[in-house]
Design an enzyme around this catalytic site. Structure first.
Site, mmCIF file in Angstrom:
data_model
loop_
_atom_site.group_PDB
_atom_site.id
_atom_site.type_symbol
_atom_site.label_atom_id
_atom_site.label_comp_id
_atom_site.label_asym_id
_atom_site.label_seq_id
_atom_site.Cartn_x
_atom_site.Cartn_y
_atom_site.Cartn_z
ATOM 1 N N CYS A 97 -2.268 11.410 6.279
ATOM 2 C CA CYS A 97 -1.609 11.292 4.968
ATOM 3 C C CYS A 97 -0.640 10.123 4.944
ATOM 4 C CB CYS A 97 -0.787 12.537 4.649
ATOM 5 S SG CYS A 97 -1.695 14.067 4.587
ATOM 6 N N ASP A 98 0.233 10.079 5.951
ATOM 7 C CA ASP A 98 1.427 9.242 5.853
ATOM 8 C C ASP A 98 1.359 7.932 6.637
ATOM 9 O OD1 ASP A 98 2.439 11.215 4.257
ATOM 10 O OD2 ASP A 98 3.517 12.230 5.859
ATOM 11 N N CYS A 106 1.560 14.871 9.173
ATOM 12 C CA CYS A 106 0.181 14.559 8.804
ATOM 13 C C CYS A 106 -0.032 13.059 8.892
ATOM 14 C CB CYS A 106 -0.107 15.052 7.377
ATOM 15 S SG CYS A 106 -1.754 14.626 6.790
#
Lengths: 213, 326
Positions: free
Chosen positions: B156-157, B153
């Site tokens: 997200c990261d 993701c």
């Protein structure tokens, strides 16, 4: 220009109109070396104005060191929630709870006010049986759709057992801490410095980890 | 500051009730994306006793930033559309097992479904709408280092890799978008694409070309991900031959598409080559009483509006099946 636009204010107001009892928001900041403190404080002031059931106390980490120590506040910006009797719920947010994390923040406020979904009886008895001090840190980024669930699970445990405290930690705000715990994927949950869970895990997994501490 | 608010259900009516494991349901819906939630509304309006077993609400829609092709909304954020779906379901007294995945389906007088916590529930009919999840590379080191430098993701990261060196695998839209997001903050980005060209949309490929810290390796594949506590390097090799070489990176983002979540029905239902559940024009699968809809099926074109339409069709087909088999 405020932090919340009218549309967001309207949506948040509708949610906060469902608050049961009063909730006290406690903010810790400092004037220097905290680039996000000012916006976080402004956000909380705007949020407070959306419901008569919300209170807001603001402190400085250095200026009010005794209060910070009493509430276990380690860094800023920090947000804590107090219940209707002014007691610490052991729920903390380190960093601005924006992006997807607005959901875990509002959910925590609702739960502290008494609006919470009942947990199954076997889960409740497992939570009640925890008799050691547990500190849960959930590392997130604000662009992570899976993170609020991990935060909500940890905060719910804190709300149900006074031996448990749970923090959301926004990884980009607290980079050294994220590096210390080797956070390269979010959500990442660290329990008492020794156990870690990657991804948003169900409450049973968190309990499994806590029970084997 | 953006706020991706999705708690509308706290402010609106919620009549949903917990799943009753001893009750025989008319319809068990497995999944929580647009196909599942549309099927749930149709089943409840038909008055059949319905339960929904799902990890989350909205499925891939909840992870989508902007939706501009779902009729009725010129523009809506994915997470908000998912929330509208959920509100529409919660106005019914439907049984819901939230935060649960399905681990198996067993035949009997009725269909018995096992959940990931070991509990079971049964239904006279089942609608499978379990969607898709990220495809994995299946190379050594990937599983061990997931969450320790191996990421699926990027939104997200990506913030965790500021100032670091990363690889992105996949030259389609999601791979190139991730490479652009990462190029803004990372020290360097190496984009690894198995085909002789990037297959992403022209606008994205042009946007990527503007970043000087991006290297693209065409016709290359990842052979191994190395590291102990976290990723320390990635071995890549040209498809045209030659020895593998080591990329000095601390993170690898894998963006090579999606696979259907059908492991739990392997051997029970007919699947196509892509692993999708084969359905007919009435959403019927190869097993009597089991229907399927949305991205998990062989229906071409994976779109929110198609999944929702298929969910409606599966619900009506299941209701018709229940009437004929009373």
């Amino acid at each position: 220009m405020g932090i919340l636009n009218d549309e967001v204010k309207k949506q948040m107001g509708a949610i906060l109109s469902q608050l049961q009892s009063n909730v006290g928001i406690v903010f810790f900041g400092q004037e220097i070396e905290c680039p996000t403190c000012r916006d976080t404080h402004l956000f909380l002031e705007e949020l407070k104005s959306l419901s008569p059931k919300l209170g807001l106390q603001s402190y400085g980490l250095v200026k009010d060191a005794a209060r910070a120590a009493e509430l276990n506040v380690a860094r800023v910006p920090a947000i804590l929630l107090l219940d209707k009797d002014g007691r610490d719920t052991r729920i903390k947010f380190y960093g601005f709870p924006g992006g997807y994390e607005i959901n875990s923040f509002l959910a925590a406020i609702m739960e502290v006010s008494g609006r919470k979904e009942p947990l199954p009886a076997p889960i409740m008895s497992r939570i009640a049986a925890i008799s050691k001090d547990v500190h849960i840190q959930v590392f997130v980024t604000l662009s992570c759709p899976y993170c609020p669930n991990a935060v909500m699970t940890a905060h719910r445990l804190a709300l149900e057992n006074p031996r448990i405290r749970a923090d959301m930690v926004e990884s980009s705000t607290f980079t050294p801490l994220a590096i210390k715990y080797d956070v390269s994927s979010v959500p990442k949950t660290v329990i008492n410095e020794t156990k870690e869970l990657i991804g948003a895990q169900p409450i049973e997994q968190l309990l499994d980890a806590i029970e084997t501490l | 500051m953006d706020f991706n608010l999705s708690l509308g259900s706290l402010a609106s009516e919620n009549k949903a009730i917990p799943l009753d494991h001893r009750r025989l349901y008319d319809v068990l819906i497995l999944g929580g994306g647009p196909a599942a939630l549309t099927a749930a509304v149709y089943c409840m309006r038909k008055g059949v006793v319905t339960a929904l077993v799902t990890m989350d609400f909205g499925g891939q829609v909840a992870e989508t930033s902007a939706v501009e092709n779902y009729m009725g909304y010129k523009y809506i954020e994915g997470i908000q559309l998912a929330e509208r779906f959920r509100e529409q379901v919660n106005q019914f007294e439907i049984s819901i097992a939230p935060g649960r995945r399905v681990s198996g389906i067993a035949p009997g007088n009725n269909w018995m479904v096992t959940l990931d916590d070991g509990s079971t529930c049964s239904g006279r009919s089942i609608i499978i709408t379990t969607g898709k999840s990220w495809r994995k590379l299946n190379v050594p080191g990937e599983k061990e280092l997931t969450g320790r430098g191996v990421a699926y993701c990027a939104t997200c990261d990506a913030p965790l890799f500021a100032g670091r060196r990363v690889a992105v695998v996949g030259g389609g839209n999601s791979g190139v978008e991730s490479a652009i997001d990462l190029a803004k903050i990372a020290e360097s980005v190496t984009l690894v694409q198995v085909l002789p060209a990037l297959t992403a949309d022209r606008v994205l490929v042009d946007a990527l070309a503007a970043y000087k810290n991006v290297t693209t390796l065409l016709e290359h594949e990842v052979a191994e991900i190395r590291g102990t506590a976290s990723v320390s390097s990635v071995m890549v090799r040209a498809r045209t031959g030659g020895a593998a070489r080591e990329l000095d990176v601390q993170g690898i983002f894998i963006e090579i598409g999606l696979v259907p979540n059908t492991d739990f029905v392997r051997g029970l239902l007919d699947l196509n080559e892509a692993g999708e559940i084969v359905v007919d024009s009435s959403c019927r699968t190869s097993a009597k009483g089991i229907f399927a809809a949305g991205d998990v099926t062989s229906v071409p074109f994976k779109q929110i509006i198609i999944a929702a339409g298929e969910g409606a069709k599966a619900a009506l087909a299941a209701c018709e099946y229940l009437m004929k088999n009373e």
